[in-house]
Design a protein around this motif. Structure first.
Motif, PDB file in Angstrom:
ATOM      1  N   SER A 193      23.618 -25.455   0.142  1.00 52.57           N
ATOM      2  CA  SER A 193      24.163 -24.932   1.229  1.00 52.57           C
ATOM      3  C   SER A 193      25.260 -25.937   1.913  1.00 52.57           C
ATOM      4  CB  SER A 193      23.255 -24.578   2.255  1.00 52.57           C
ATOM      5  OG  SER A 193      22.366 -25.624   2.539  1.00 52.57           O
ATOM      6  N   LYS A 194      24.865 -27.147   1.812  1.00 47.72           N
ATOM      7  CA  LYS A 194      25.542 -28.281   2.381  1.00 47.72           C
ATOM      8  C   LYS A 194      27.130 -28.394   1.593  1.00 47.72           C
ATOM      9  CE  LYS A 194      21.801 -30.951   4.112  1.00 47.72           C
ATOM     10  NZ  LYS A 194      20.936 -32.076   3.637  1.00 47.72           N
ATOM     11  N   ALA A 195      26.761 -28.286   0.229  1.00 52.64           N
ATOM     12  CA  ALA A 195      28.013 -28.629  -0.585  1.00 52.64           C
ATOM     13  C   ALA A 195      29.045 -27.303  -0.348  1.00 52.64           C
ATOM     14  CB  ALA A 195      27.693 -28.411  -1.911  1.00 52.64           C
ATOM     15  N   VAL A 196      28.485 -26.074  -0.297  1.00 57.93           N
ATOM     16  CA  VAL A 196      29.488 -24.751   0.036  1.00 57.93           C
ATOM     17  C   VAL A 196      30.159 -25.092   1.538  1.00 57.93           C
ATOM     18  CG1 VAL A 196      29.167 -22.373   0.532  1.00 57.93           C
ATOM     19  CG2 VAL A 196      28.142 -23.060  -1.397  1.00 57.93           C
ATOM     20  N   LEU A 197      29.080 -25.326   2.438  1.00 57.19           N
ATOM     21  CA  LEU A 197      29.768 -25.519   4.085  1.00 57.19           C
ATOM     22  C   LEU A 197      30.895 -26.566   3.910  1.00 57.19           C
ATOM     23  CD1 LEU A 197      29.784 -24.644   6.605  1.00 57.19           C
ATOM     24  CD2 LEU A 197      27.982 -26.401   7.394  1.00 57.19           C
ATOM     25  N   LYS A 198      30.455 -27.698   3.308  1.00 54.68           N
ATOM     26  CA  LYS A 198      31.475 -28.891   3.243  1.00 54.68           C
ATOM     27  C   LYS A 198      32.725 -28.378   2.420  1.00 54.68           C
ATOM     28  CE  LYS A 198      32.064 -33.568   1.022  1.00 54.68           C
ATOM     29  NZ  LYS A 198      31.307 -34.579   0.326  1.00 54.68           N
ATOM     30  N   THR A 199      32.827 -27.938   1.237  1.00 51.87           N
ATOM     31  CA  THR A 199      33.981 -27.290   0.520  1.00 51.87           C
ATOM     32  C   THR A 199      34.619 -26.274   1.285  1.00 51.87           C
ATOM     33  OG1 THR A 199      32.578 -27.436  -1.314  1.00 51.87           O
ATOM     34  CG2 THR A 199      34.477 -26.126  -1.755  1.00 51.87           C
ATOM     35  N   LEU A 200      33.751 -25.205   2.144  1.00 51.07           N
ATOM     36  CA  LEU A 200      34.584 -24.297   3.167  1.00 51.07           C
ATOM     37  C   LEU A 200      35.611 -24.878   4.050  1.00 51.07           C
ATOM     38  CD1 LEU A 200      34.776 -21.660   5.021  1.00 51.07           C
ATOM     39  CD2 LEU A 200      32.835 -22.310   5.818  1.00 51.07           C
ATOM     40  N   ILE A 213      46.372 -13.933   7.789  1.00 51.49           N
ATOM     41  CA  ILE A 213      45.454 -13.152   6.933  1.00 51.49           C
ATOM     42  C   ILE A 213      44.593 -13.935   5.885  1.00 51.49           C
ATOM     43  CG2 ILE A 213      45.326 -11.148   5.311  1.00 51.49           C
ATOM     44  CD1 ILE A 213      47.508  -9.926   6.536  1.00 51.49           C
ATOM     45  N   PRO A 214      45.202 -14.924   5.292  1.00 55.84           N
ATOM     46  CA  PRO A 214      44.295 -15.550   4.238  1.00 55.84           C
ATOM     47  C   PRO A 214      43.277 -16.592   4.975  1.00 55.84           C
ATOM     48  CG  PRO A 214      46.688 -15.901   3.714  1.00 55.84           C
ATOM     49  CD  PRO A 214      46.589 -14.989   5.008  1.00 55.84           C
ATOM     50  N   VAL A 215      43.631 -17.200   5.990  1.00 56.76           N
ATOM     51  CA  VAL A 215      42.546 -18.249   6.673  1.00 56.76           C
ATOM     52  C   VAL A 215      41.395 -17.542   7.011  1.00 56.76           C
ATOM     53  CG1 VAL A 215      42.303 -19.805   8.306  1.00 56.76           C
ATOM     54  CG2 VAL A 215      44.462 -19.961   7.277  1.00 56.76           C
ATOM     55  N   PHE A 268      35.721 -15.950   5.890  1.00 48.43           N
ATOM     56  CA  PHE A 268      34.832 -14.838   5.816  1.00 48.43           C
ATOM     57  C   PHE A 268      34.008 -15.173   4.335  1.00 48.43           C
ATOM     58  CE2 PHE A 268      33.565 -10.602   4.471  1.00 48.43           C
ATOM     59  CZ  PHE A 268      32.785 -10.262   5.565  1.00 48.43           C
ATOM     60  N   CYS A 269      34.753 -14.995   3.205  1.00 44.92           N
ATOM     61  CA  CYS A 269      34.234 -14.930   2.007  1.00 44.92           C
ATOM     62  C   CYS A 269      33.318 -16.261   1.862  1.00 44.92           C
ATOM     63  CB  CYS A 269      35.301 -15.085   0.980  1.00 44.92           C
ATOM     64  SG  CYS A 269      35.985 -13.653   0.903  1.00 44.92           S
ATOM     65  N   TYR A 270      33.722 -17.384   2.421  1.00 40.88           N
ATOM     66  CA  TYR A 270      32.739 -18.630   2.184  1.00 40.88           C
ATOM     67  C   TYR A 270      31.741 -18.430   3.103  1.00 40.88           C
ATOM     68  CZ  TYR A 270      35.315 -21.634  -0.728  1.00 40.88           C
ATOM     69  OH  TYR A 270      35.870 -22.377  -1.878  1.00 40.88           O
ATOM     70  N   PHE A 271      31.857 -17.928   4.250  1.00 39.35           N
ATOM     71  CA  PHE A 271      30.663 -17.590   5.160  1.00 39.35           C
ATOM     72  C   PHE A 271      29.476 -16.782   4.743  1.00 39.35           C
ATOM     73  CE2 PHE A 271      28.535 -15.319   8.675  1.00 39.35           C
ATOM     74  CZ  PHE A 271      28.134 -16.391   9.378  1.00 39.35           C
ATOM     75  N   LYS A 272      30.143 -15.806   3.930  1.00 44.26           N
ATOM     76  CA  LYS A 272      29.046 -14.866   3.145  1.00 44.26           C
ATOM     77  C   LYS A 272      28.380 -15.451   2.135  1.00 44.26           C
ATOM     78  CE  LYS A 272      28.908 -10.785   3.640  1.00 44.26           C
ATOM     79  NZ  LYS A 272      27.880 -10.140   4.353  1.00 44.26           N
ATOM     80  N   ILE A 273      29.097 -16.446   1.381  1.00 49.16           N
ATOM     81  CA  ILE A 273      28.568 -17.298   0.179  1.00 49.16           C
ATOM     82  C   ILE A 273      27.276 -18.098   0.873  1.00 49.16           C
ATOM     83  CG2 ILE A 273      28.832 -18.939  -1.418  1.00 49.16           C
ATOM     84  CD1 ILE A 273      31.772 -17.768  -1.944  1.00 49.16           C
ATOM     85  N   TYR A 274      27.859 -18.782   2.080  1.00 50.46           N
ATOM     86  CA  TYR A 274      26.912 -19.680   2.623  1.00 50.46           C
ATOM     87  C   TYR A 274      25.541 -18.976   3.132  1.00 50.46           C
ATOM     88  CZ  TYR A 274      25.346 -23.190   6.095  1.00 50.46           C
ATOM     89  OH  TYR A 274      24.472 -24.181   6.600  1.00 50.46           O
ATOM     90  N   CYS A 275      25.989 -17.953   3.697  1.00 48.26           N
ATOM     91  CA  CYS A 275      24.688 -17.028   4.319  1.00 48.26           C
ATOM     92  C   CYS A 275      23.667 -16.856   2.871  1.00 48.26           C
ATOM     93  CB  CYS A 275      25.098 -15.786   4.884  1.00 48.26           C
ATOM     94  SG  CYS A 275      25.924 -16.116   6.652  1.00 48.26           S
TER      95      CYS A 275
END
Length: 147
Positions: A47-54, A22-24, A29-36
């Motif tokens: 956007s690069k930093a968020v994707l890298k952090t994700l 469930i957590p993964v 999903f949450c990071y993907f929404k933030i990235y979008c």
């Protein structure tokens, strides 16, 4: 005795579901929404930093939690696993270390987090770049008015 065996097997499966399955996807999903959202606002490097952090956060979570959860699942399913040995203790430490690593991941990858943390730790003595540039422009304006 049959209830204990059933409970033990169910416990291993439920914990694997609650701690990995469930957590993964939820984190992804949450990071993907933030990235979008960041992509839509065209924030460039953010956007690069968020994707890298994700990616780093999810991989770190999986590396830290999976060995412990798989070991526990095997134990609850009746495999001969020692819970007092070095392996299980190490996997337990990895689970604890995961909480510390998230903080470090955010500090390294996200400038806003890093600035806010430094400002908090130094009780506001370290100011962010935006407030420093504002104070410099105010000083320059005042000096022009005096001259």
């Amino acid at each position: 005795m049959e209830f204990n065996k059933y409970y033990r097997k169910t416990n291993g499966i439920v914990l694997l579901i609650c701690n990995i399955l469930i957590p993964v996807p939820a984190i992804a999903f949450c990071y993907f929404k933030i990235y979008c959202t960041i992509i839509k606002k065209d924030l460039g490097d953010a956007s690069k930093a968020v994707l890298k952090t994700l990616v780093i956060t999810i991989v770190t979570y999986m590396v830290c939690w999976t060995p412990n959860q798989v070991t526990w699942l095997l134990y609850t399913q009746g495999y001969d696993i020692r819970l007092d040995g070095v392996w299980y203790n190490t996997t337990g430490m990895l689970v604890s270390v995961n909480s510390c690593l998230n903080f470090i991941i955010y500090f390294i990858n996200i400038k806003v987090f890093r600035r806010a943390l430094l400002q908090t730790v130094t009780c506001g003595k370290v100011k962010n770049e935006a407030s420093q540039s504002k104070s410099k422009s105010k000083t320059a304006t005042k000096s022009k008015q005096i001259n």
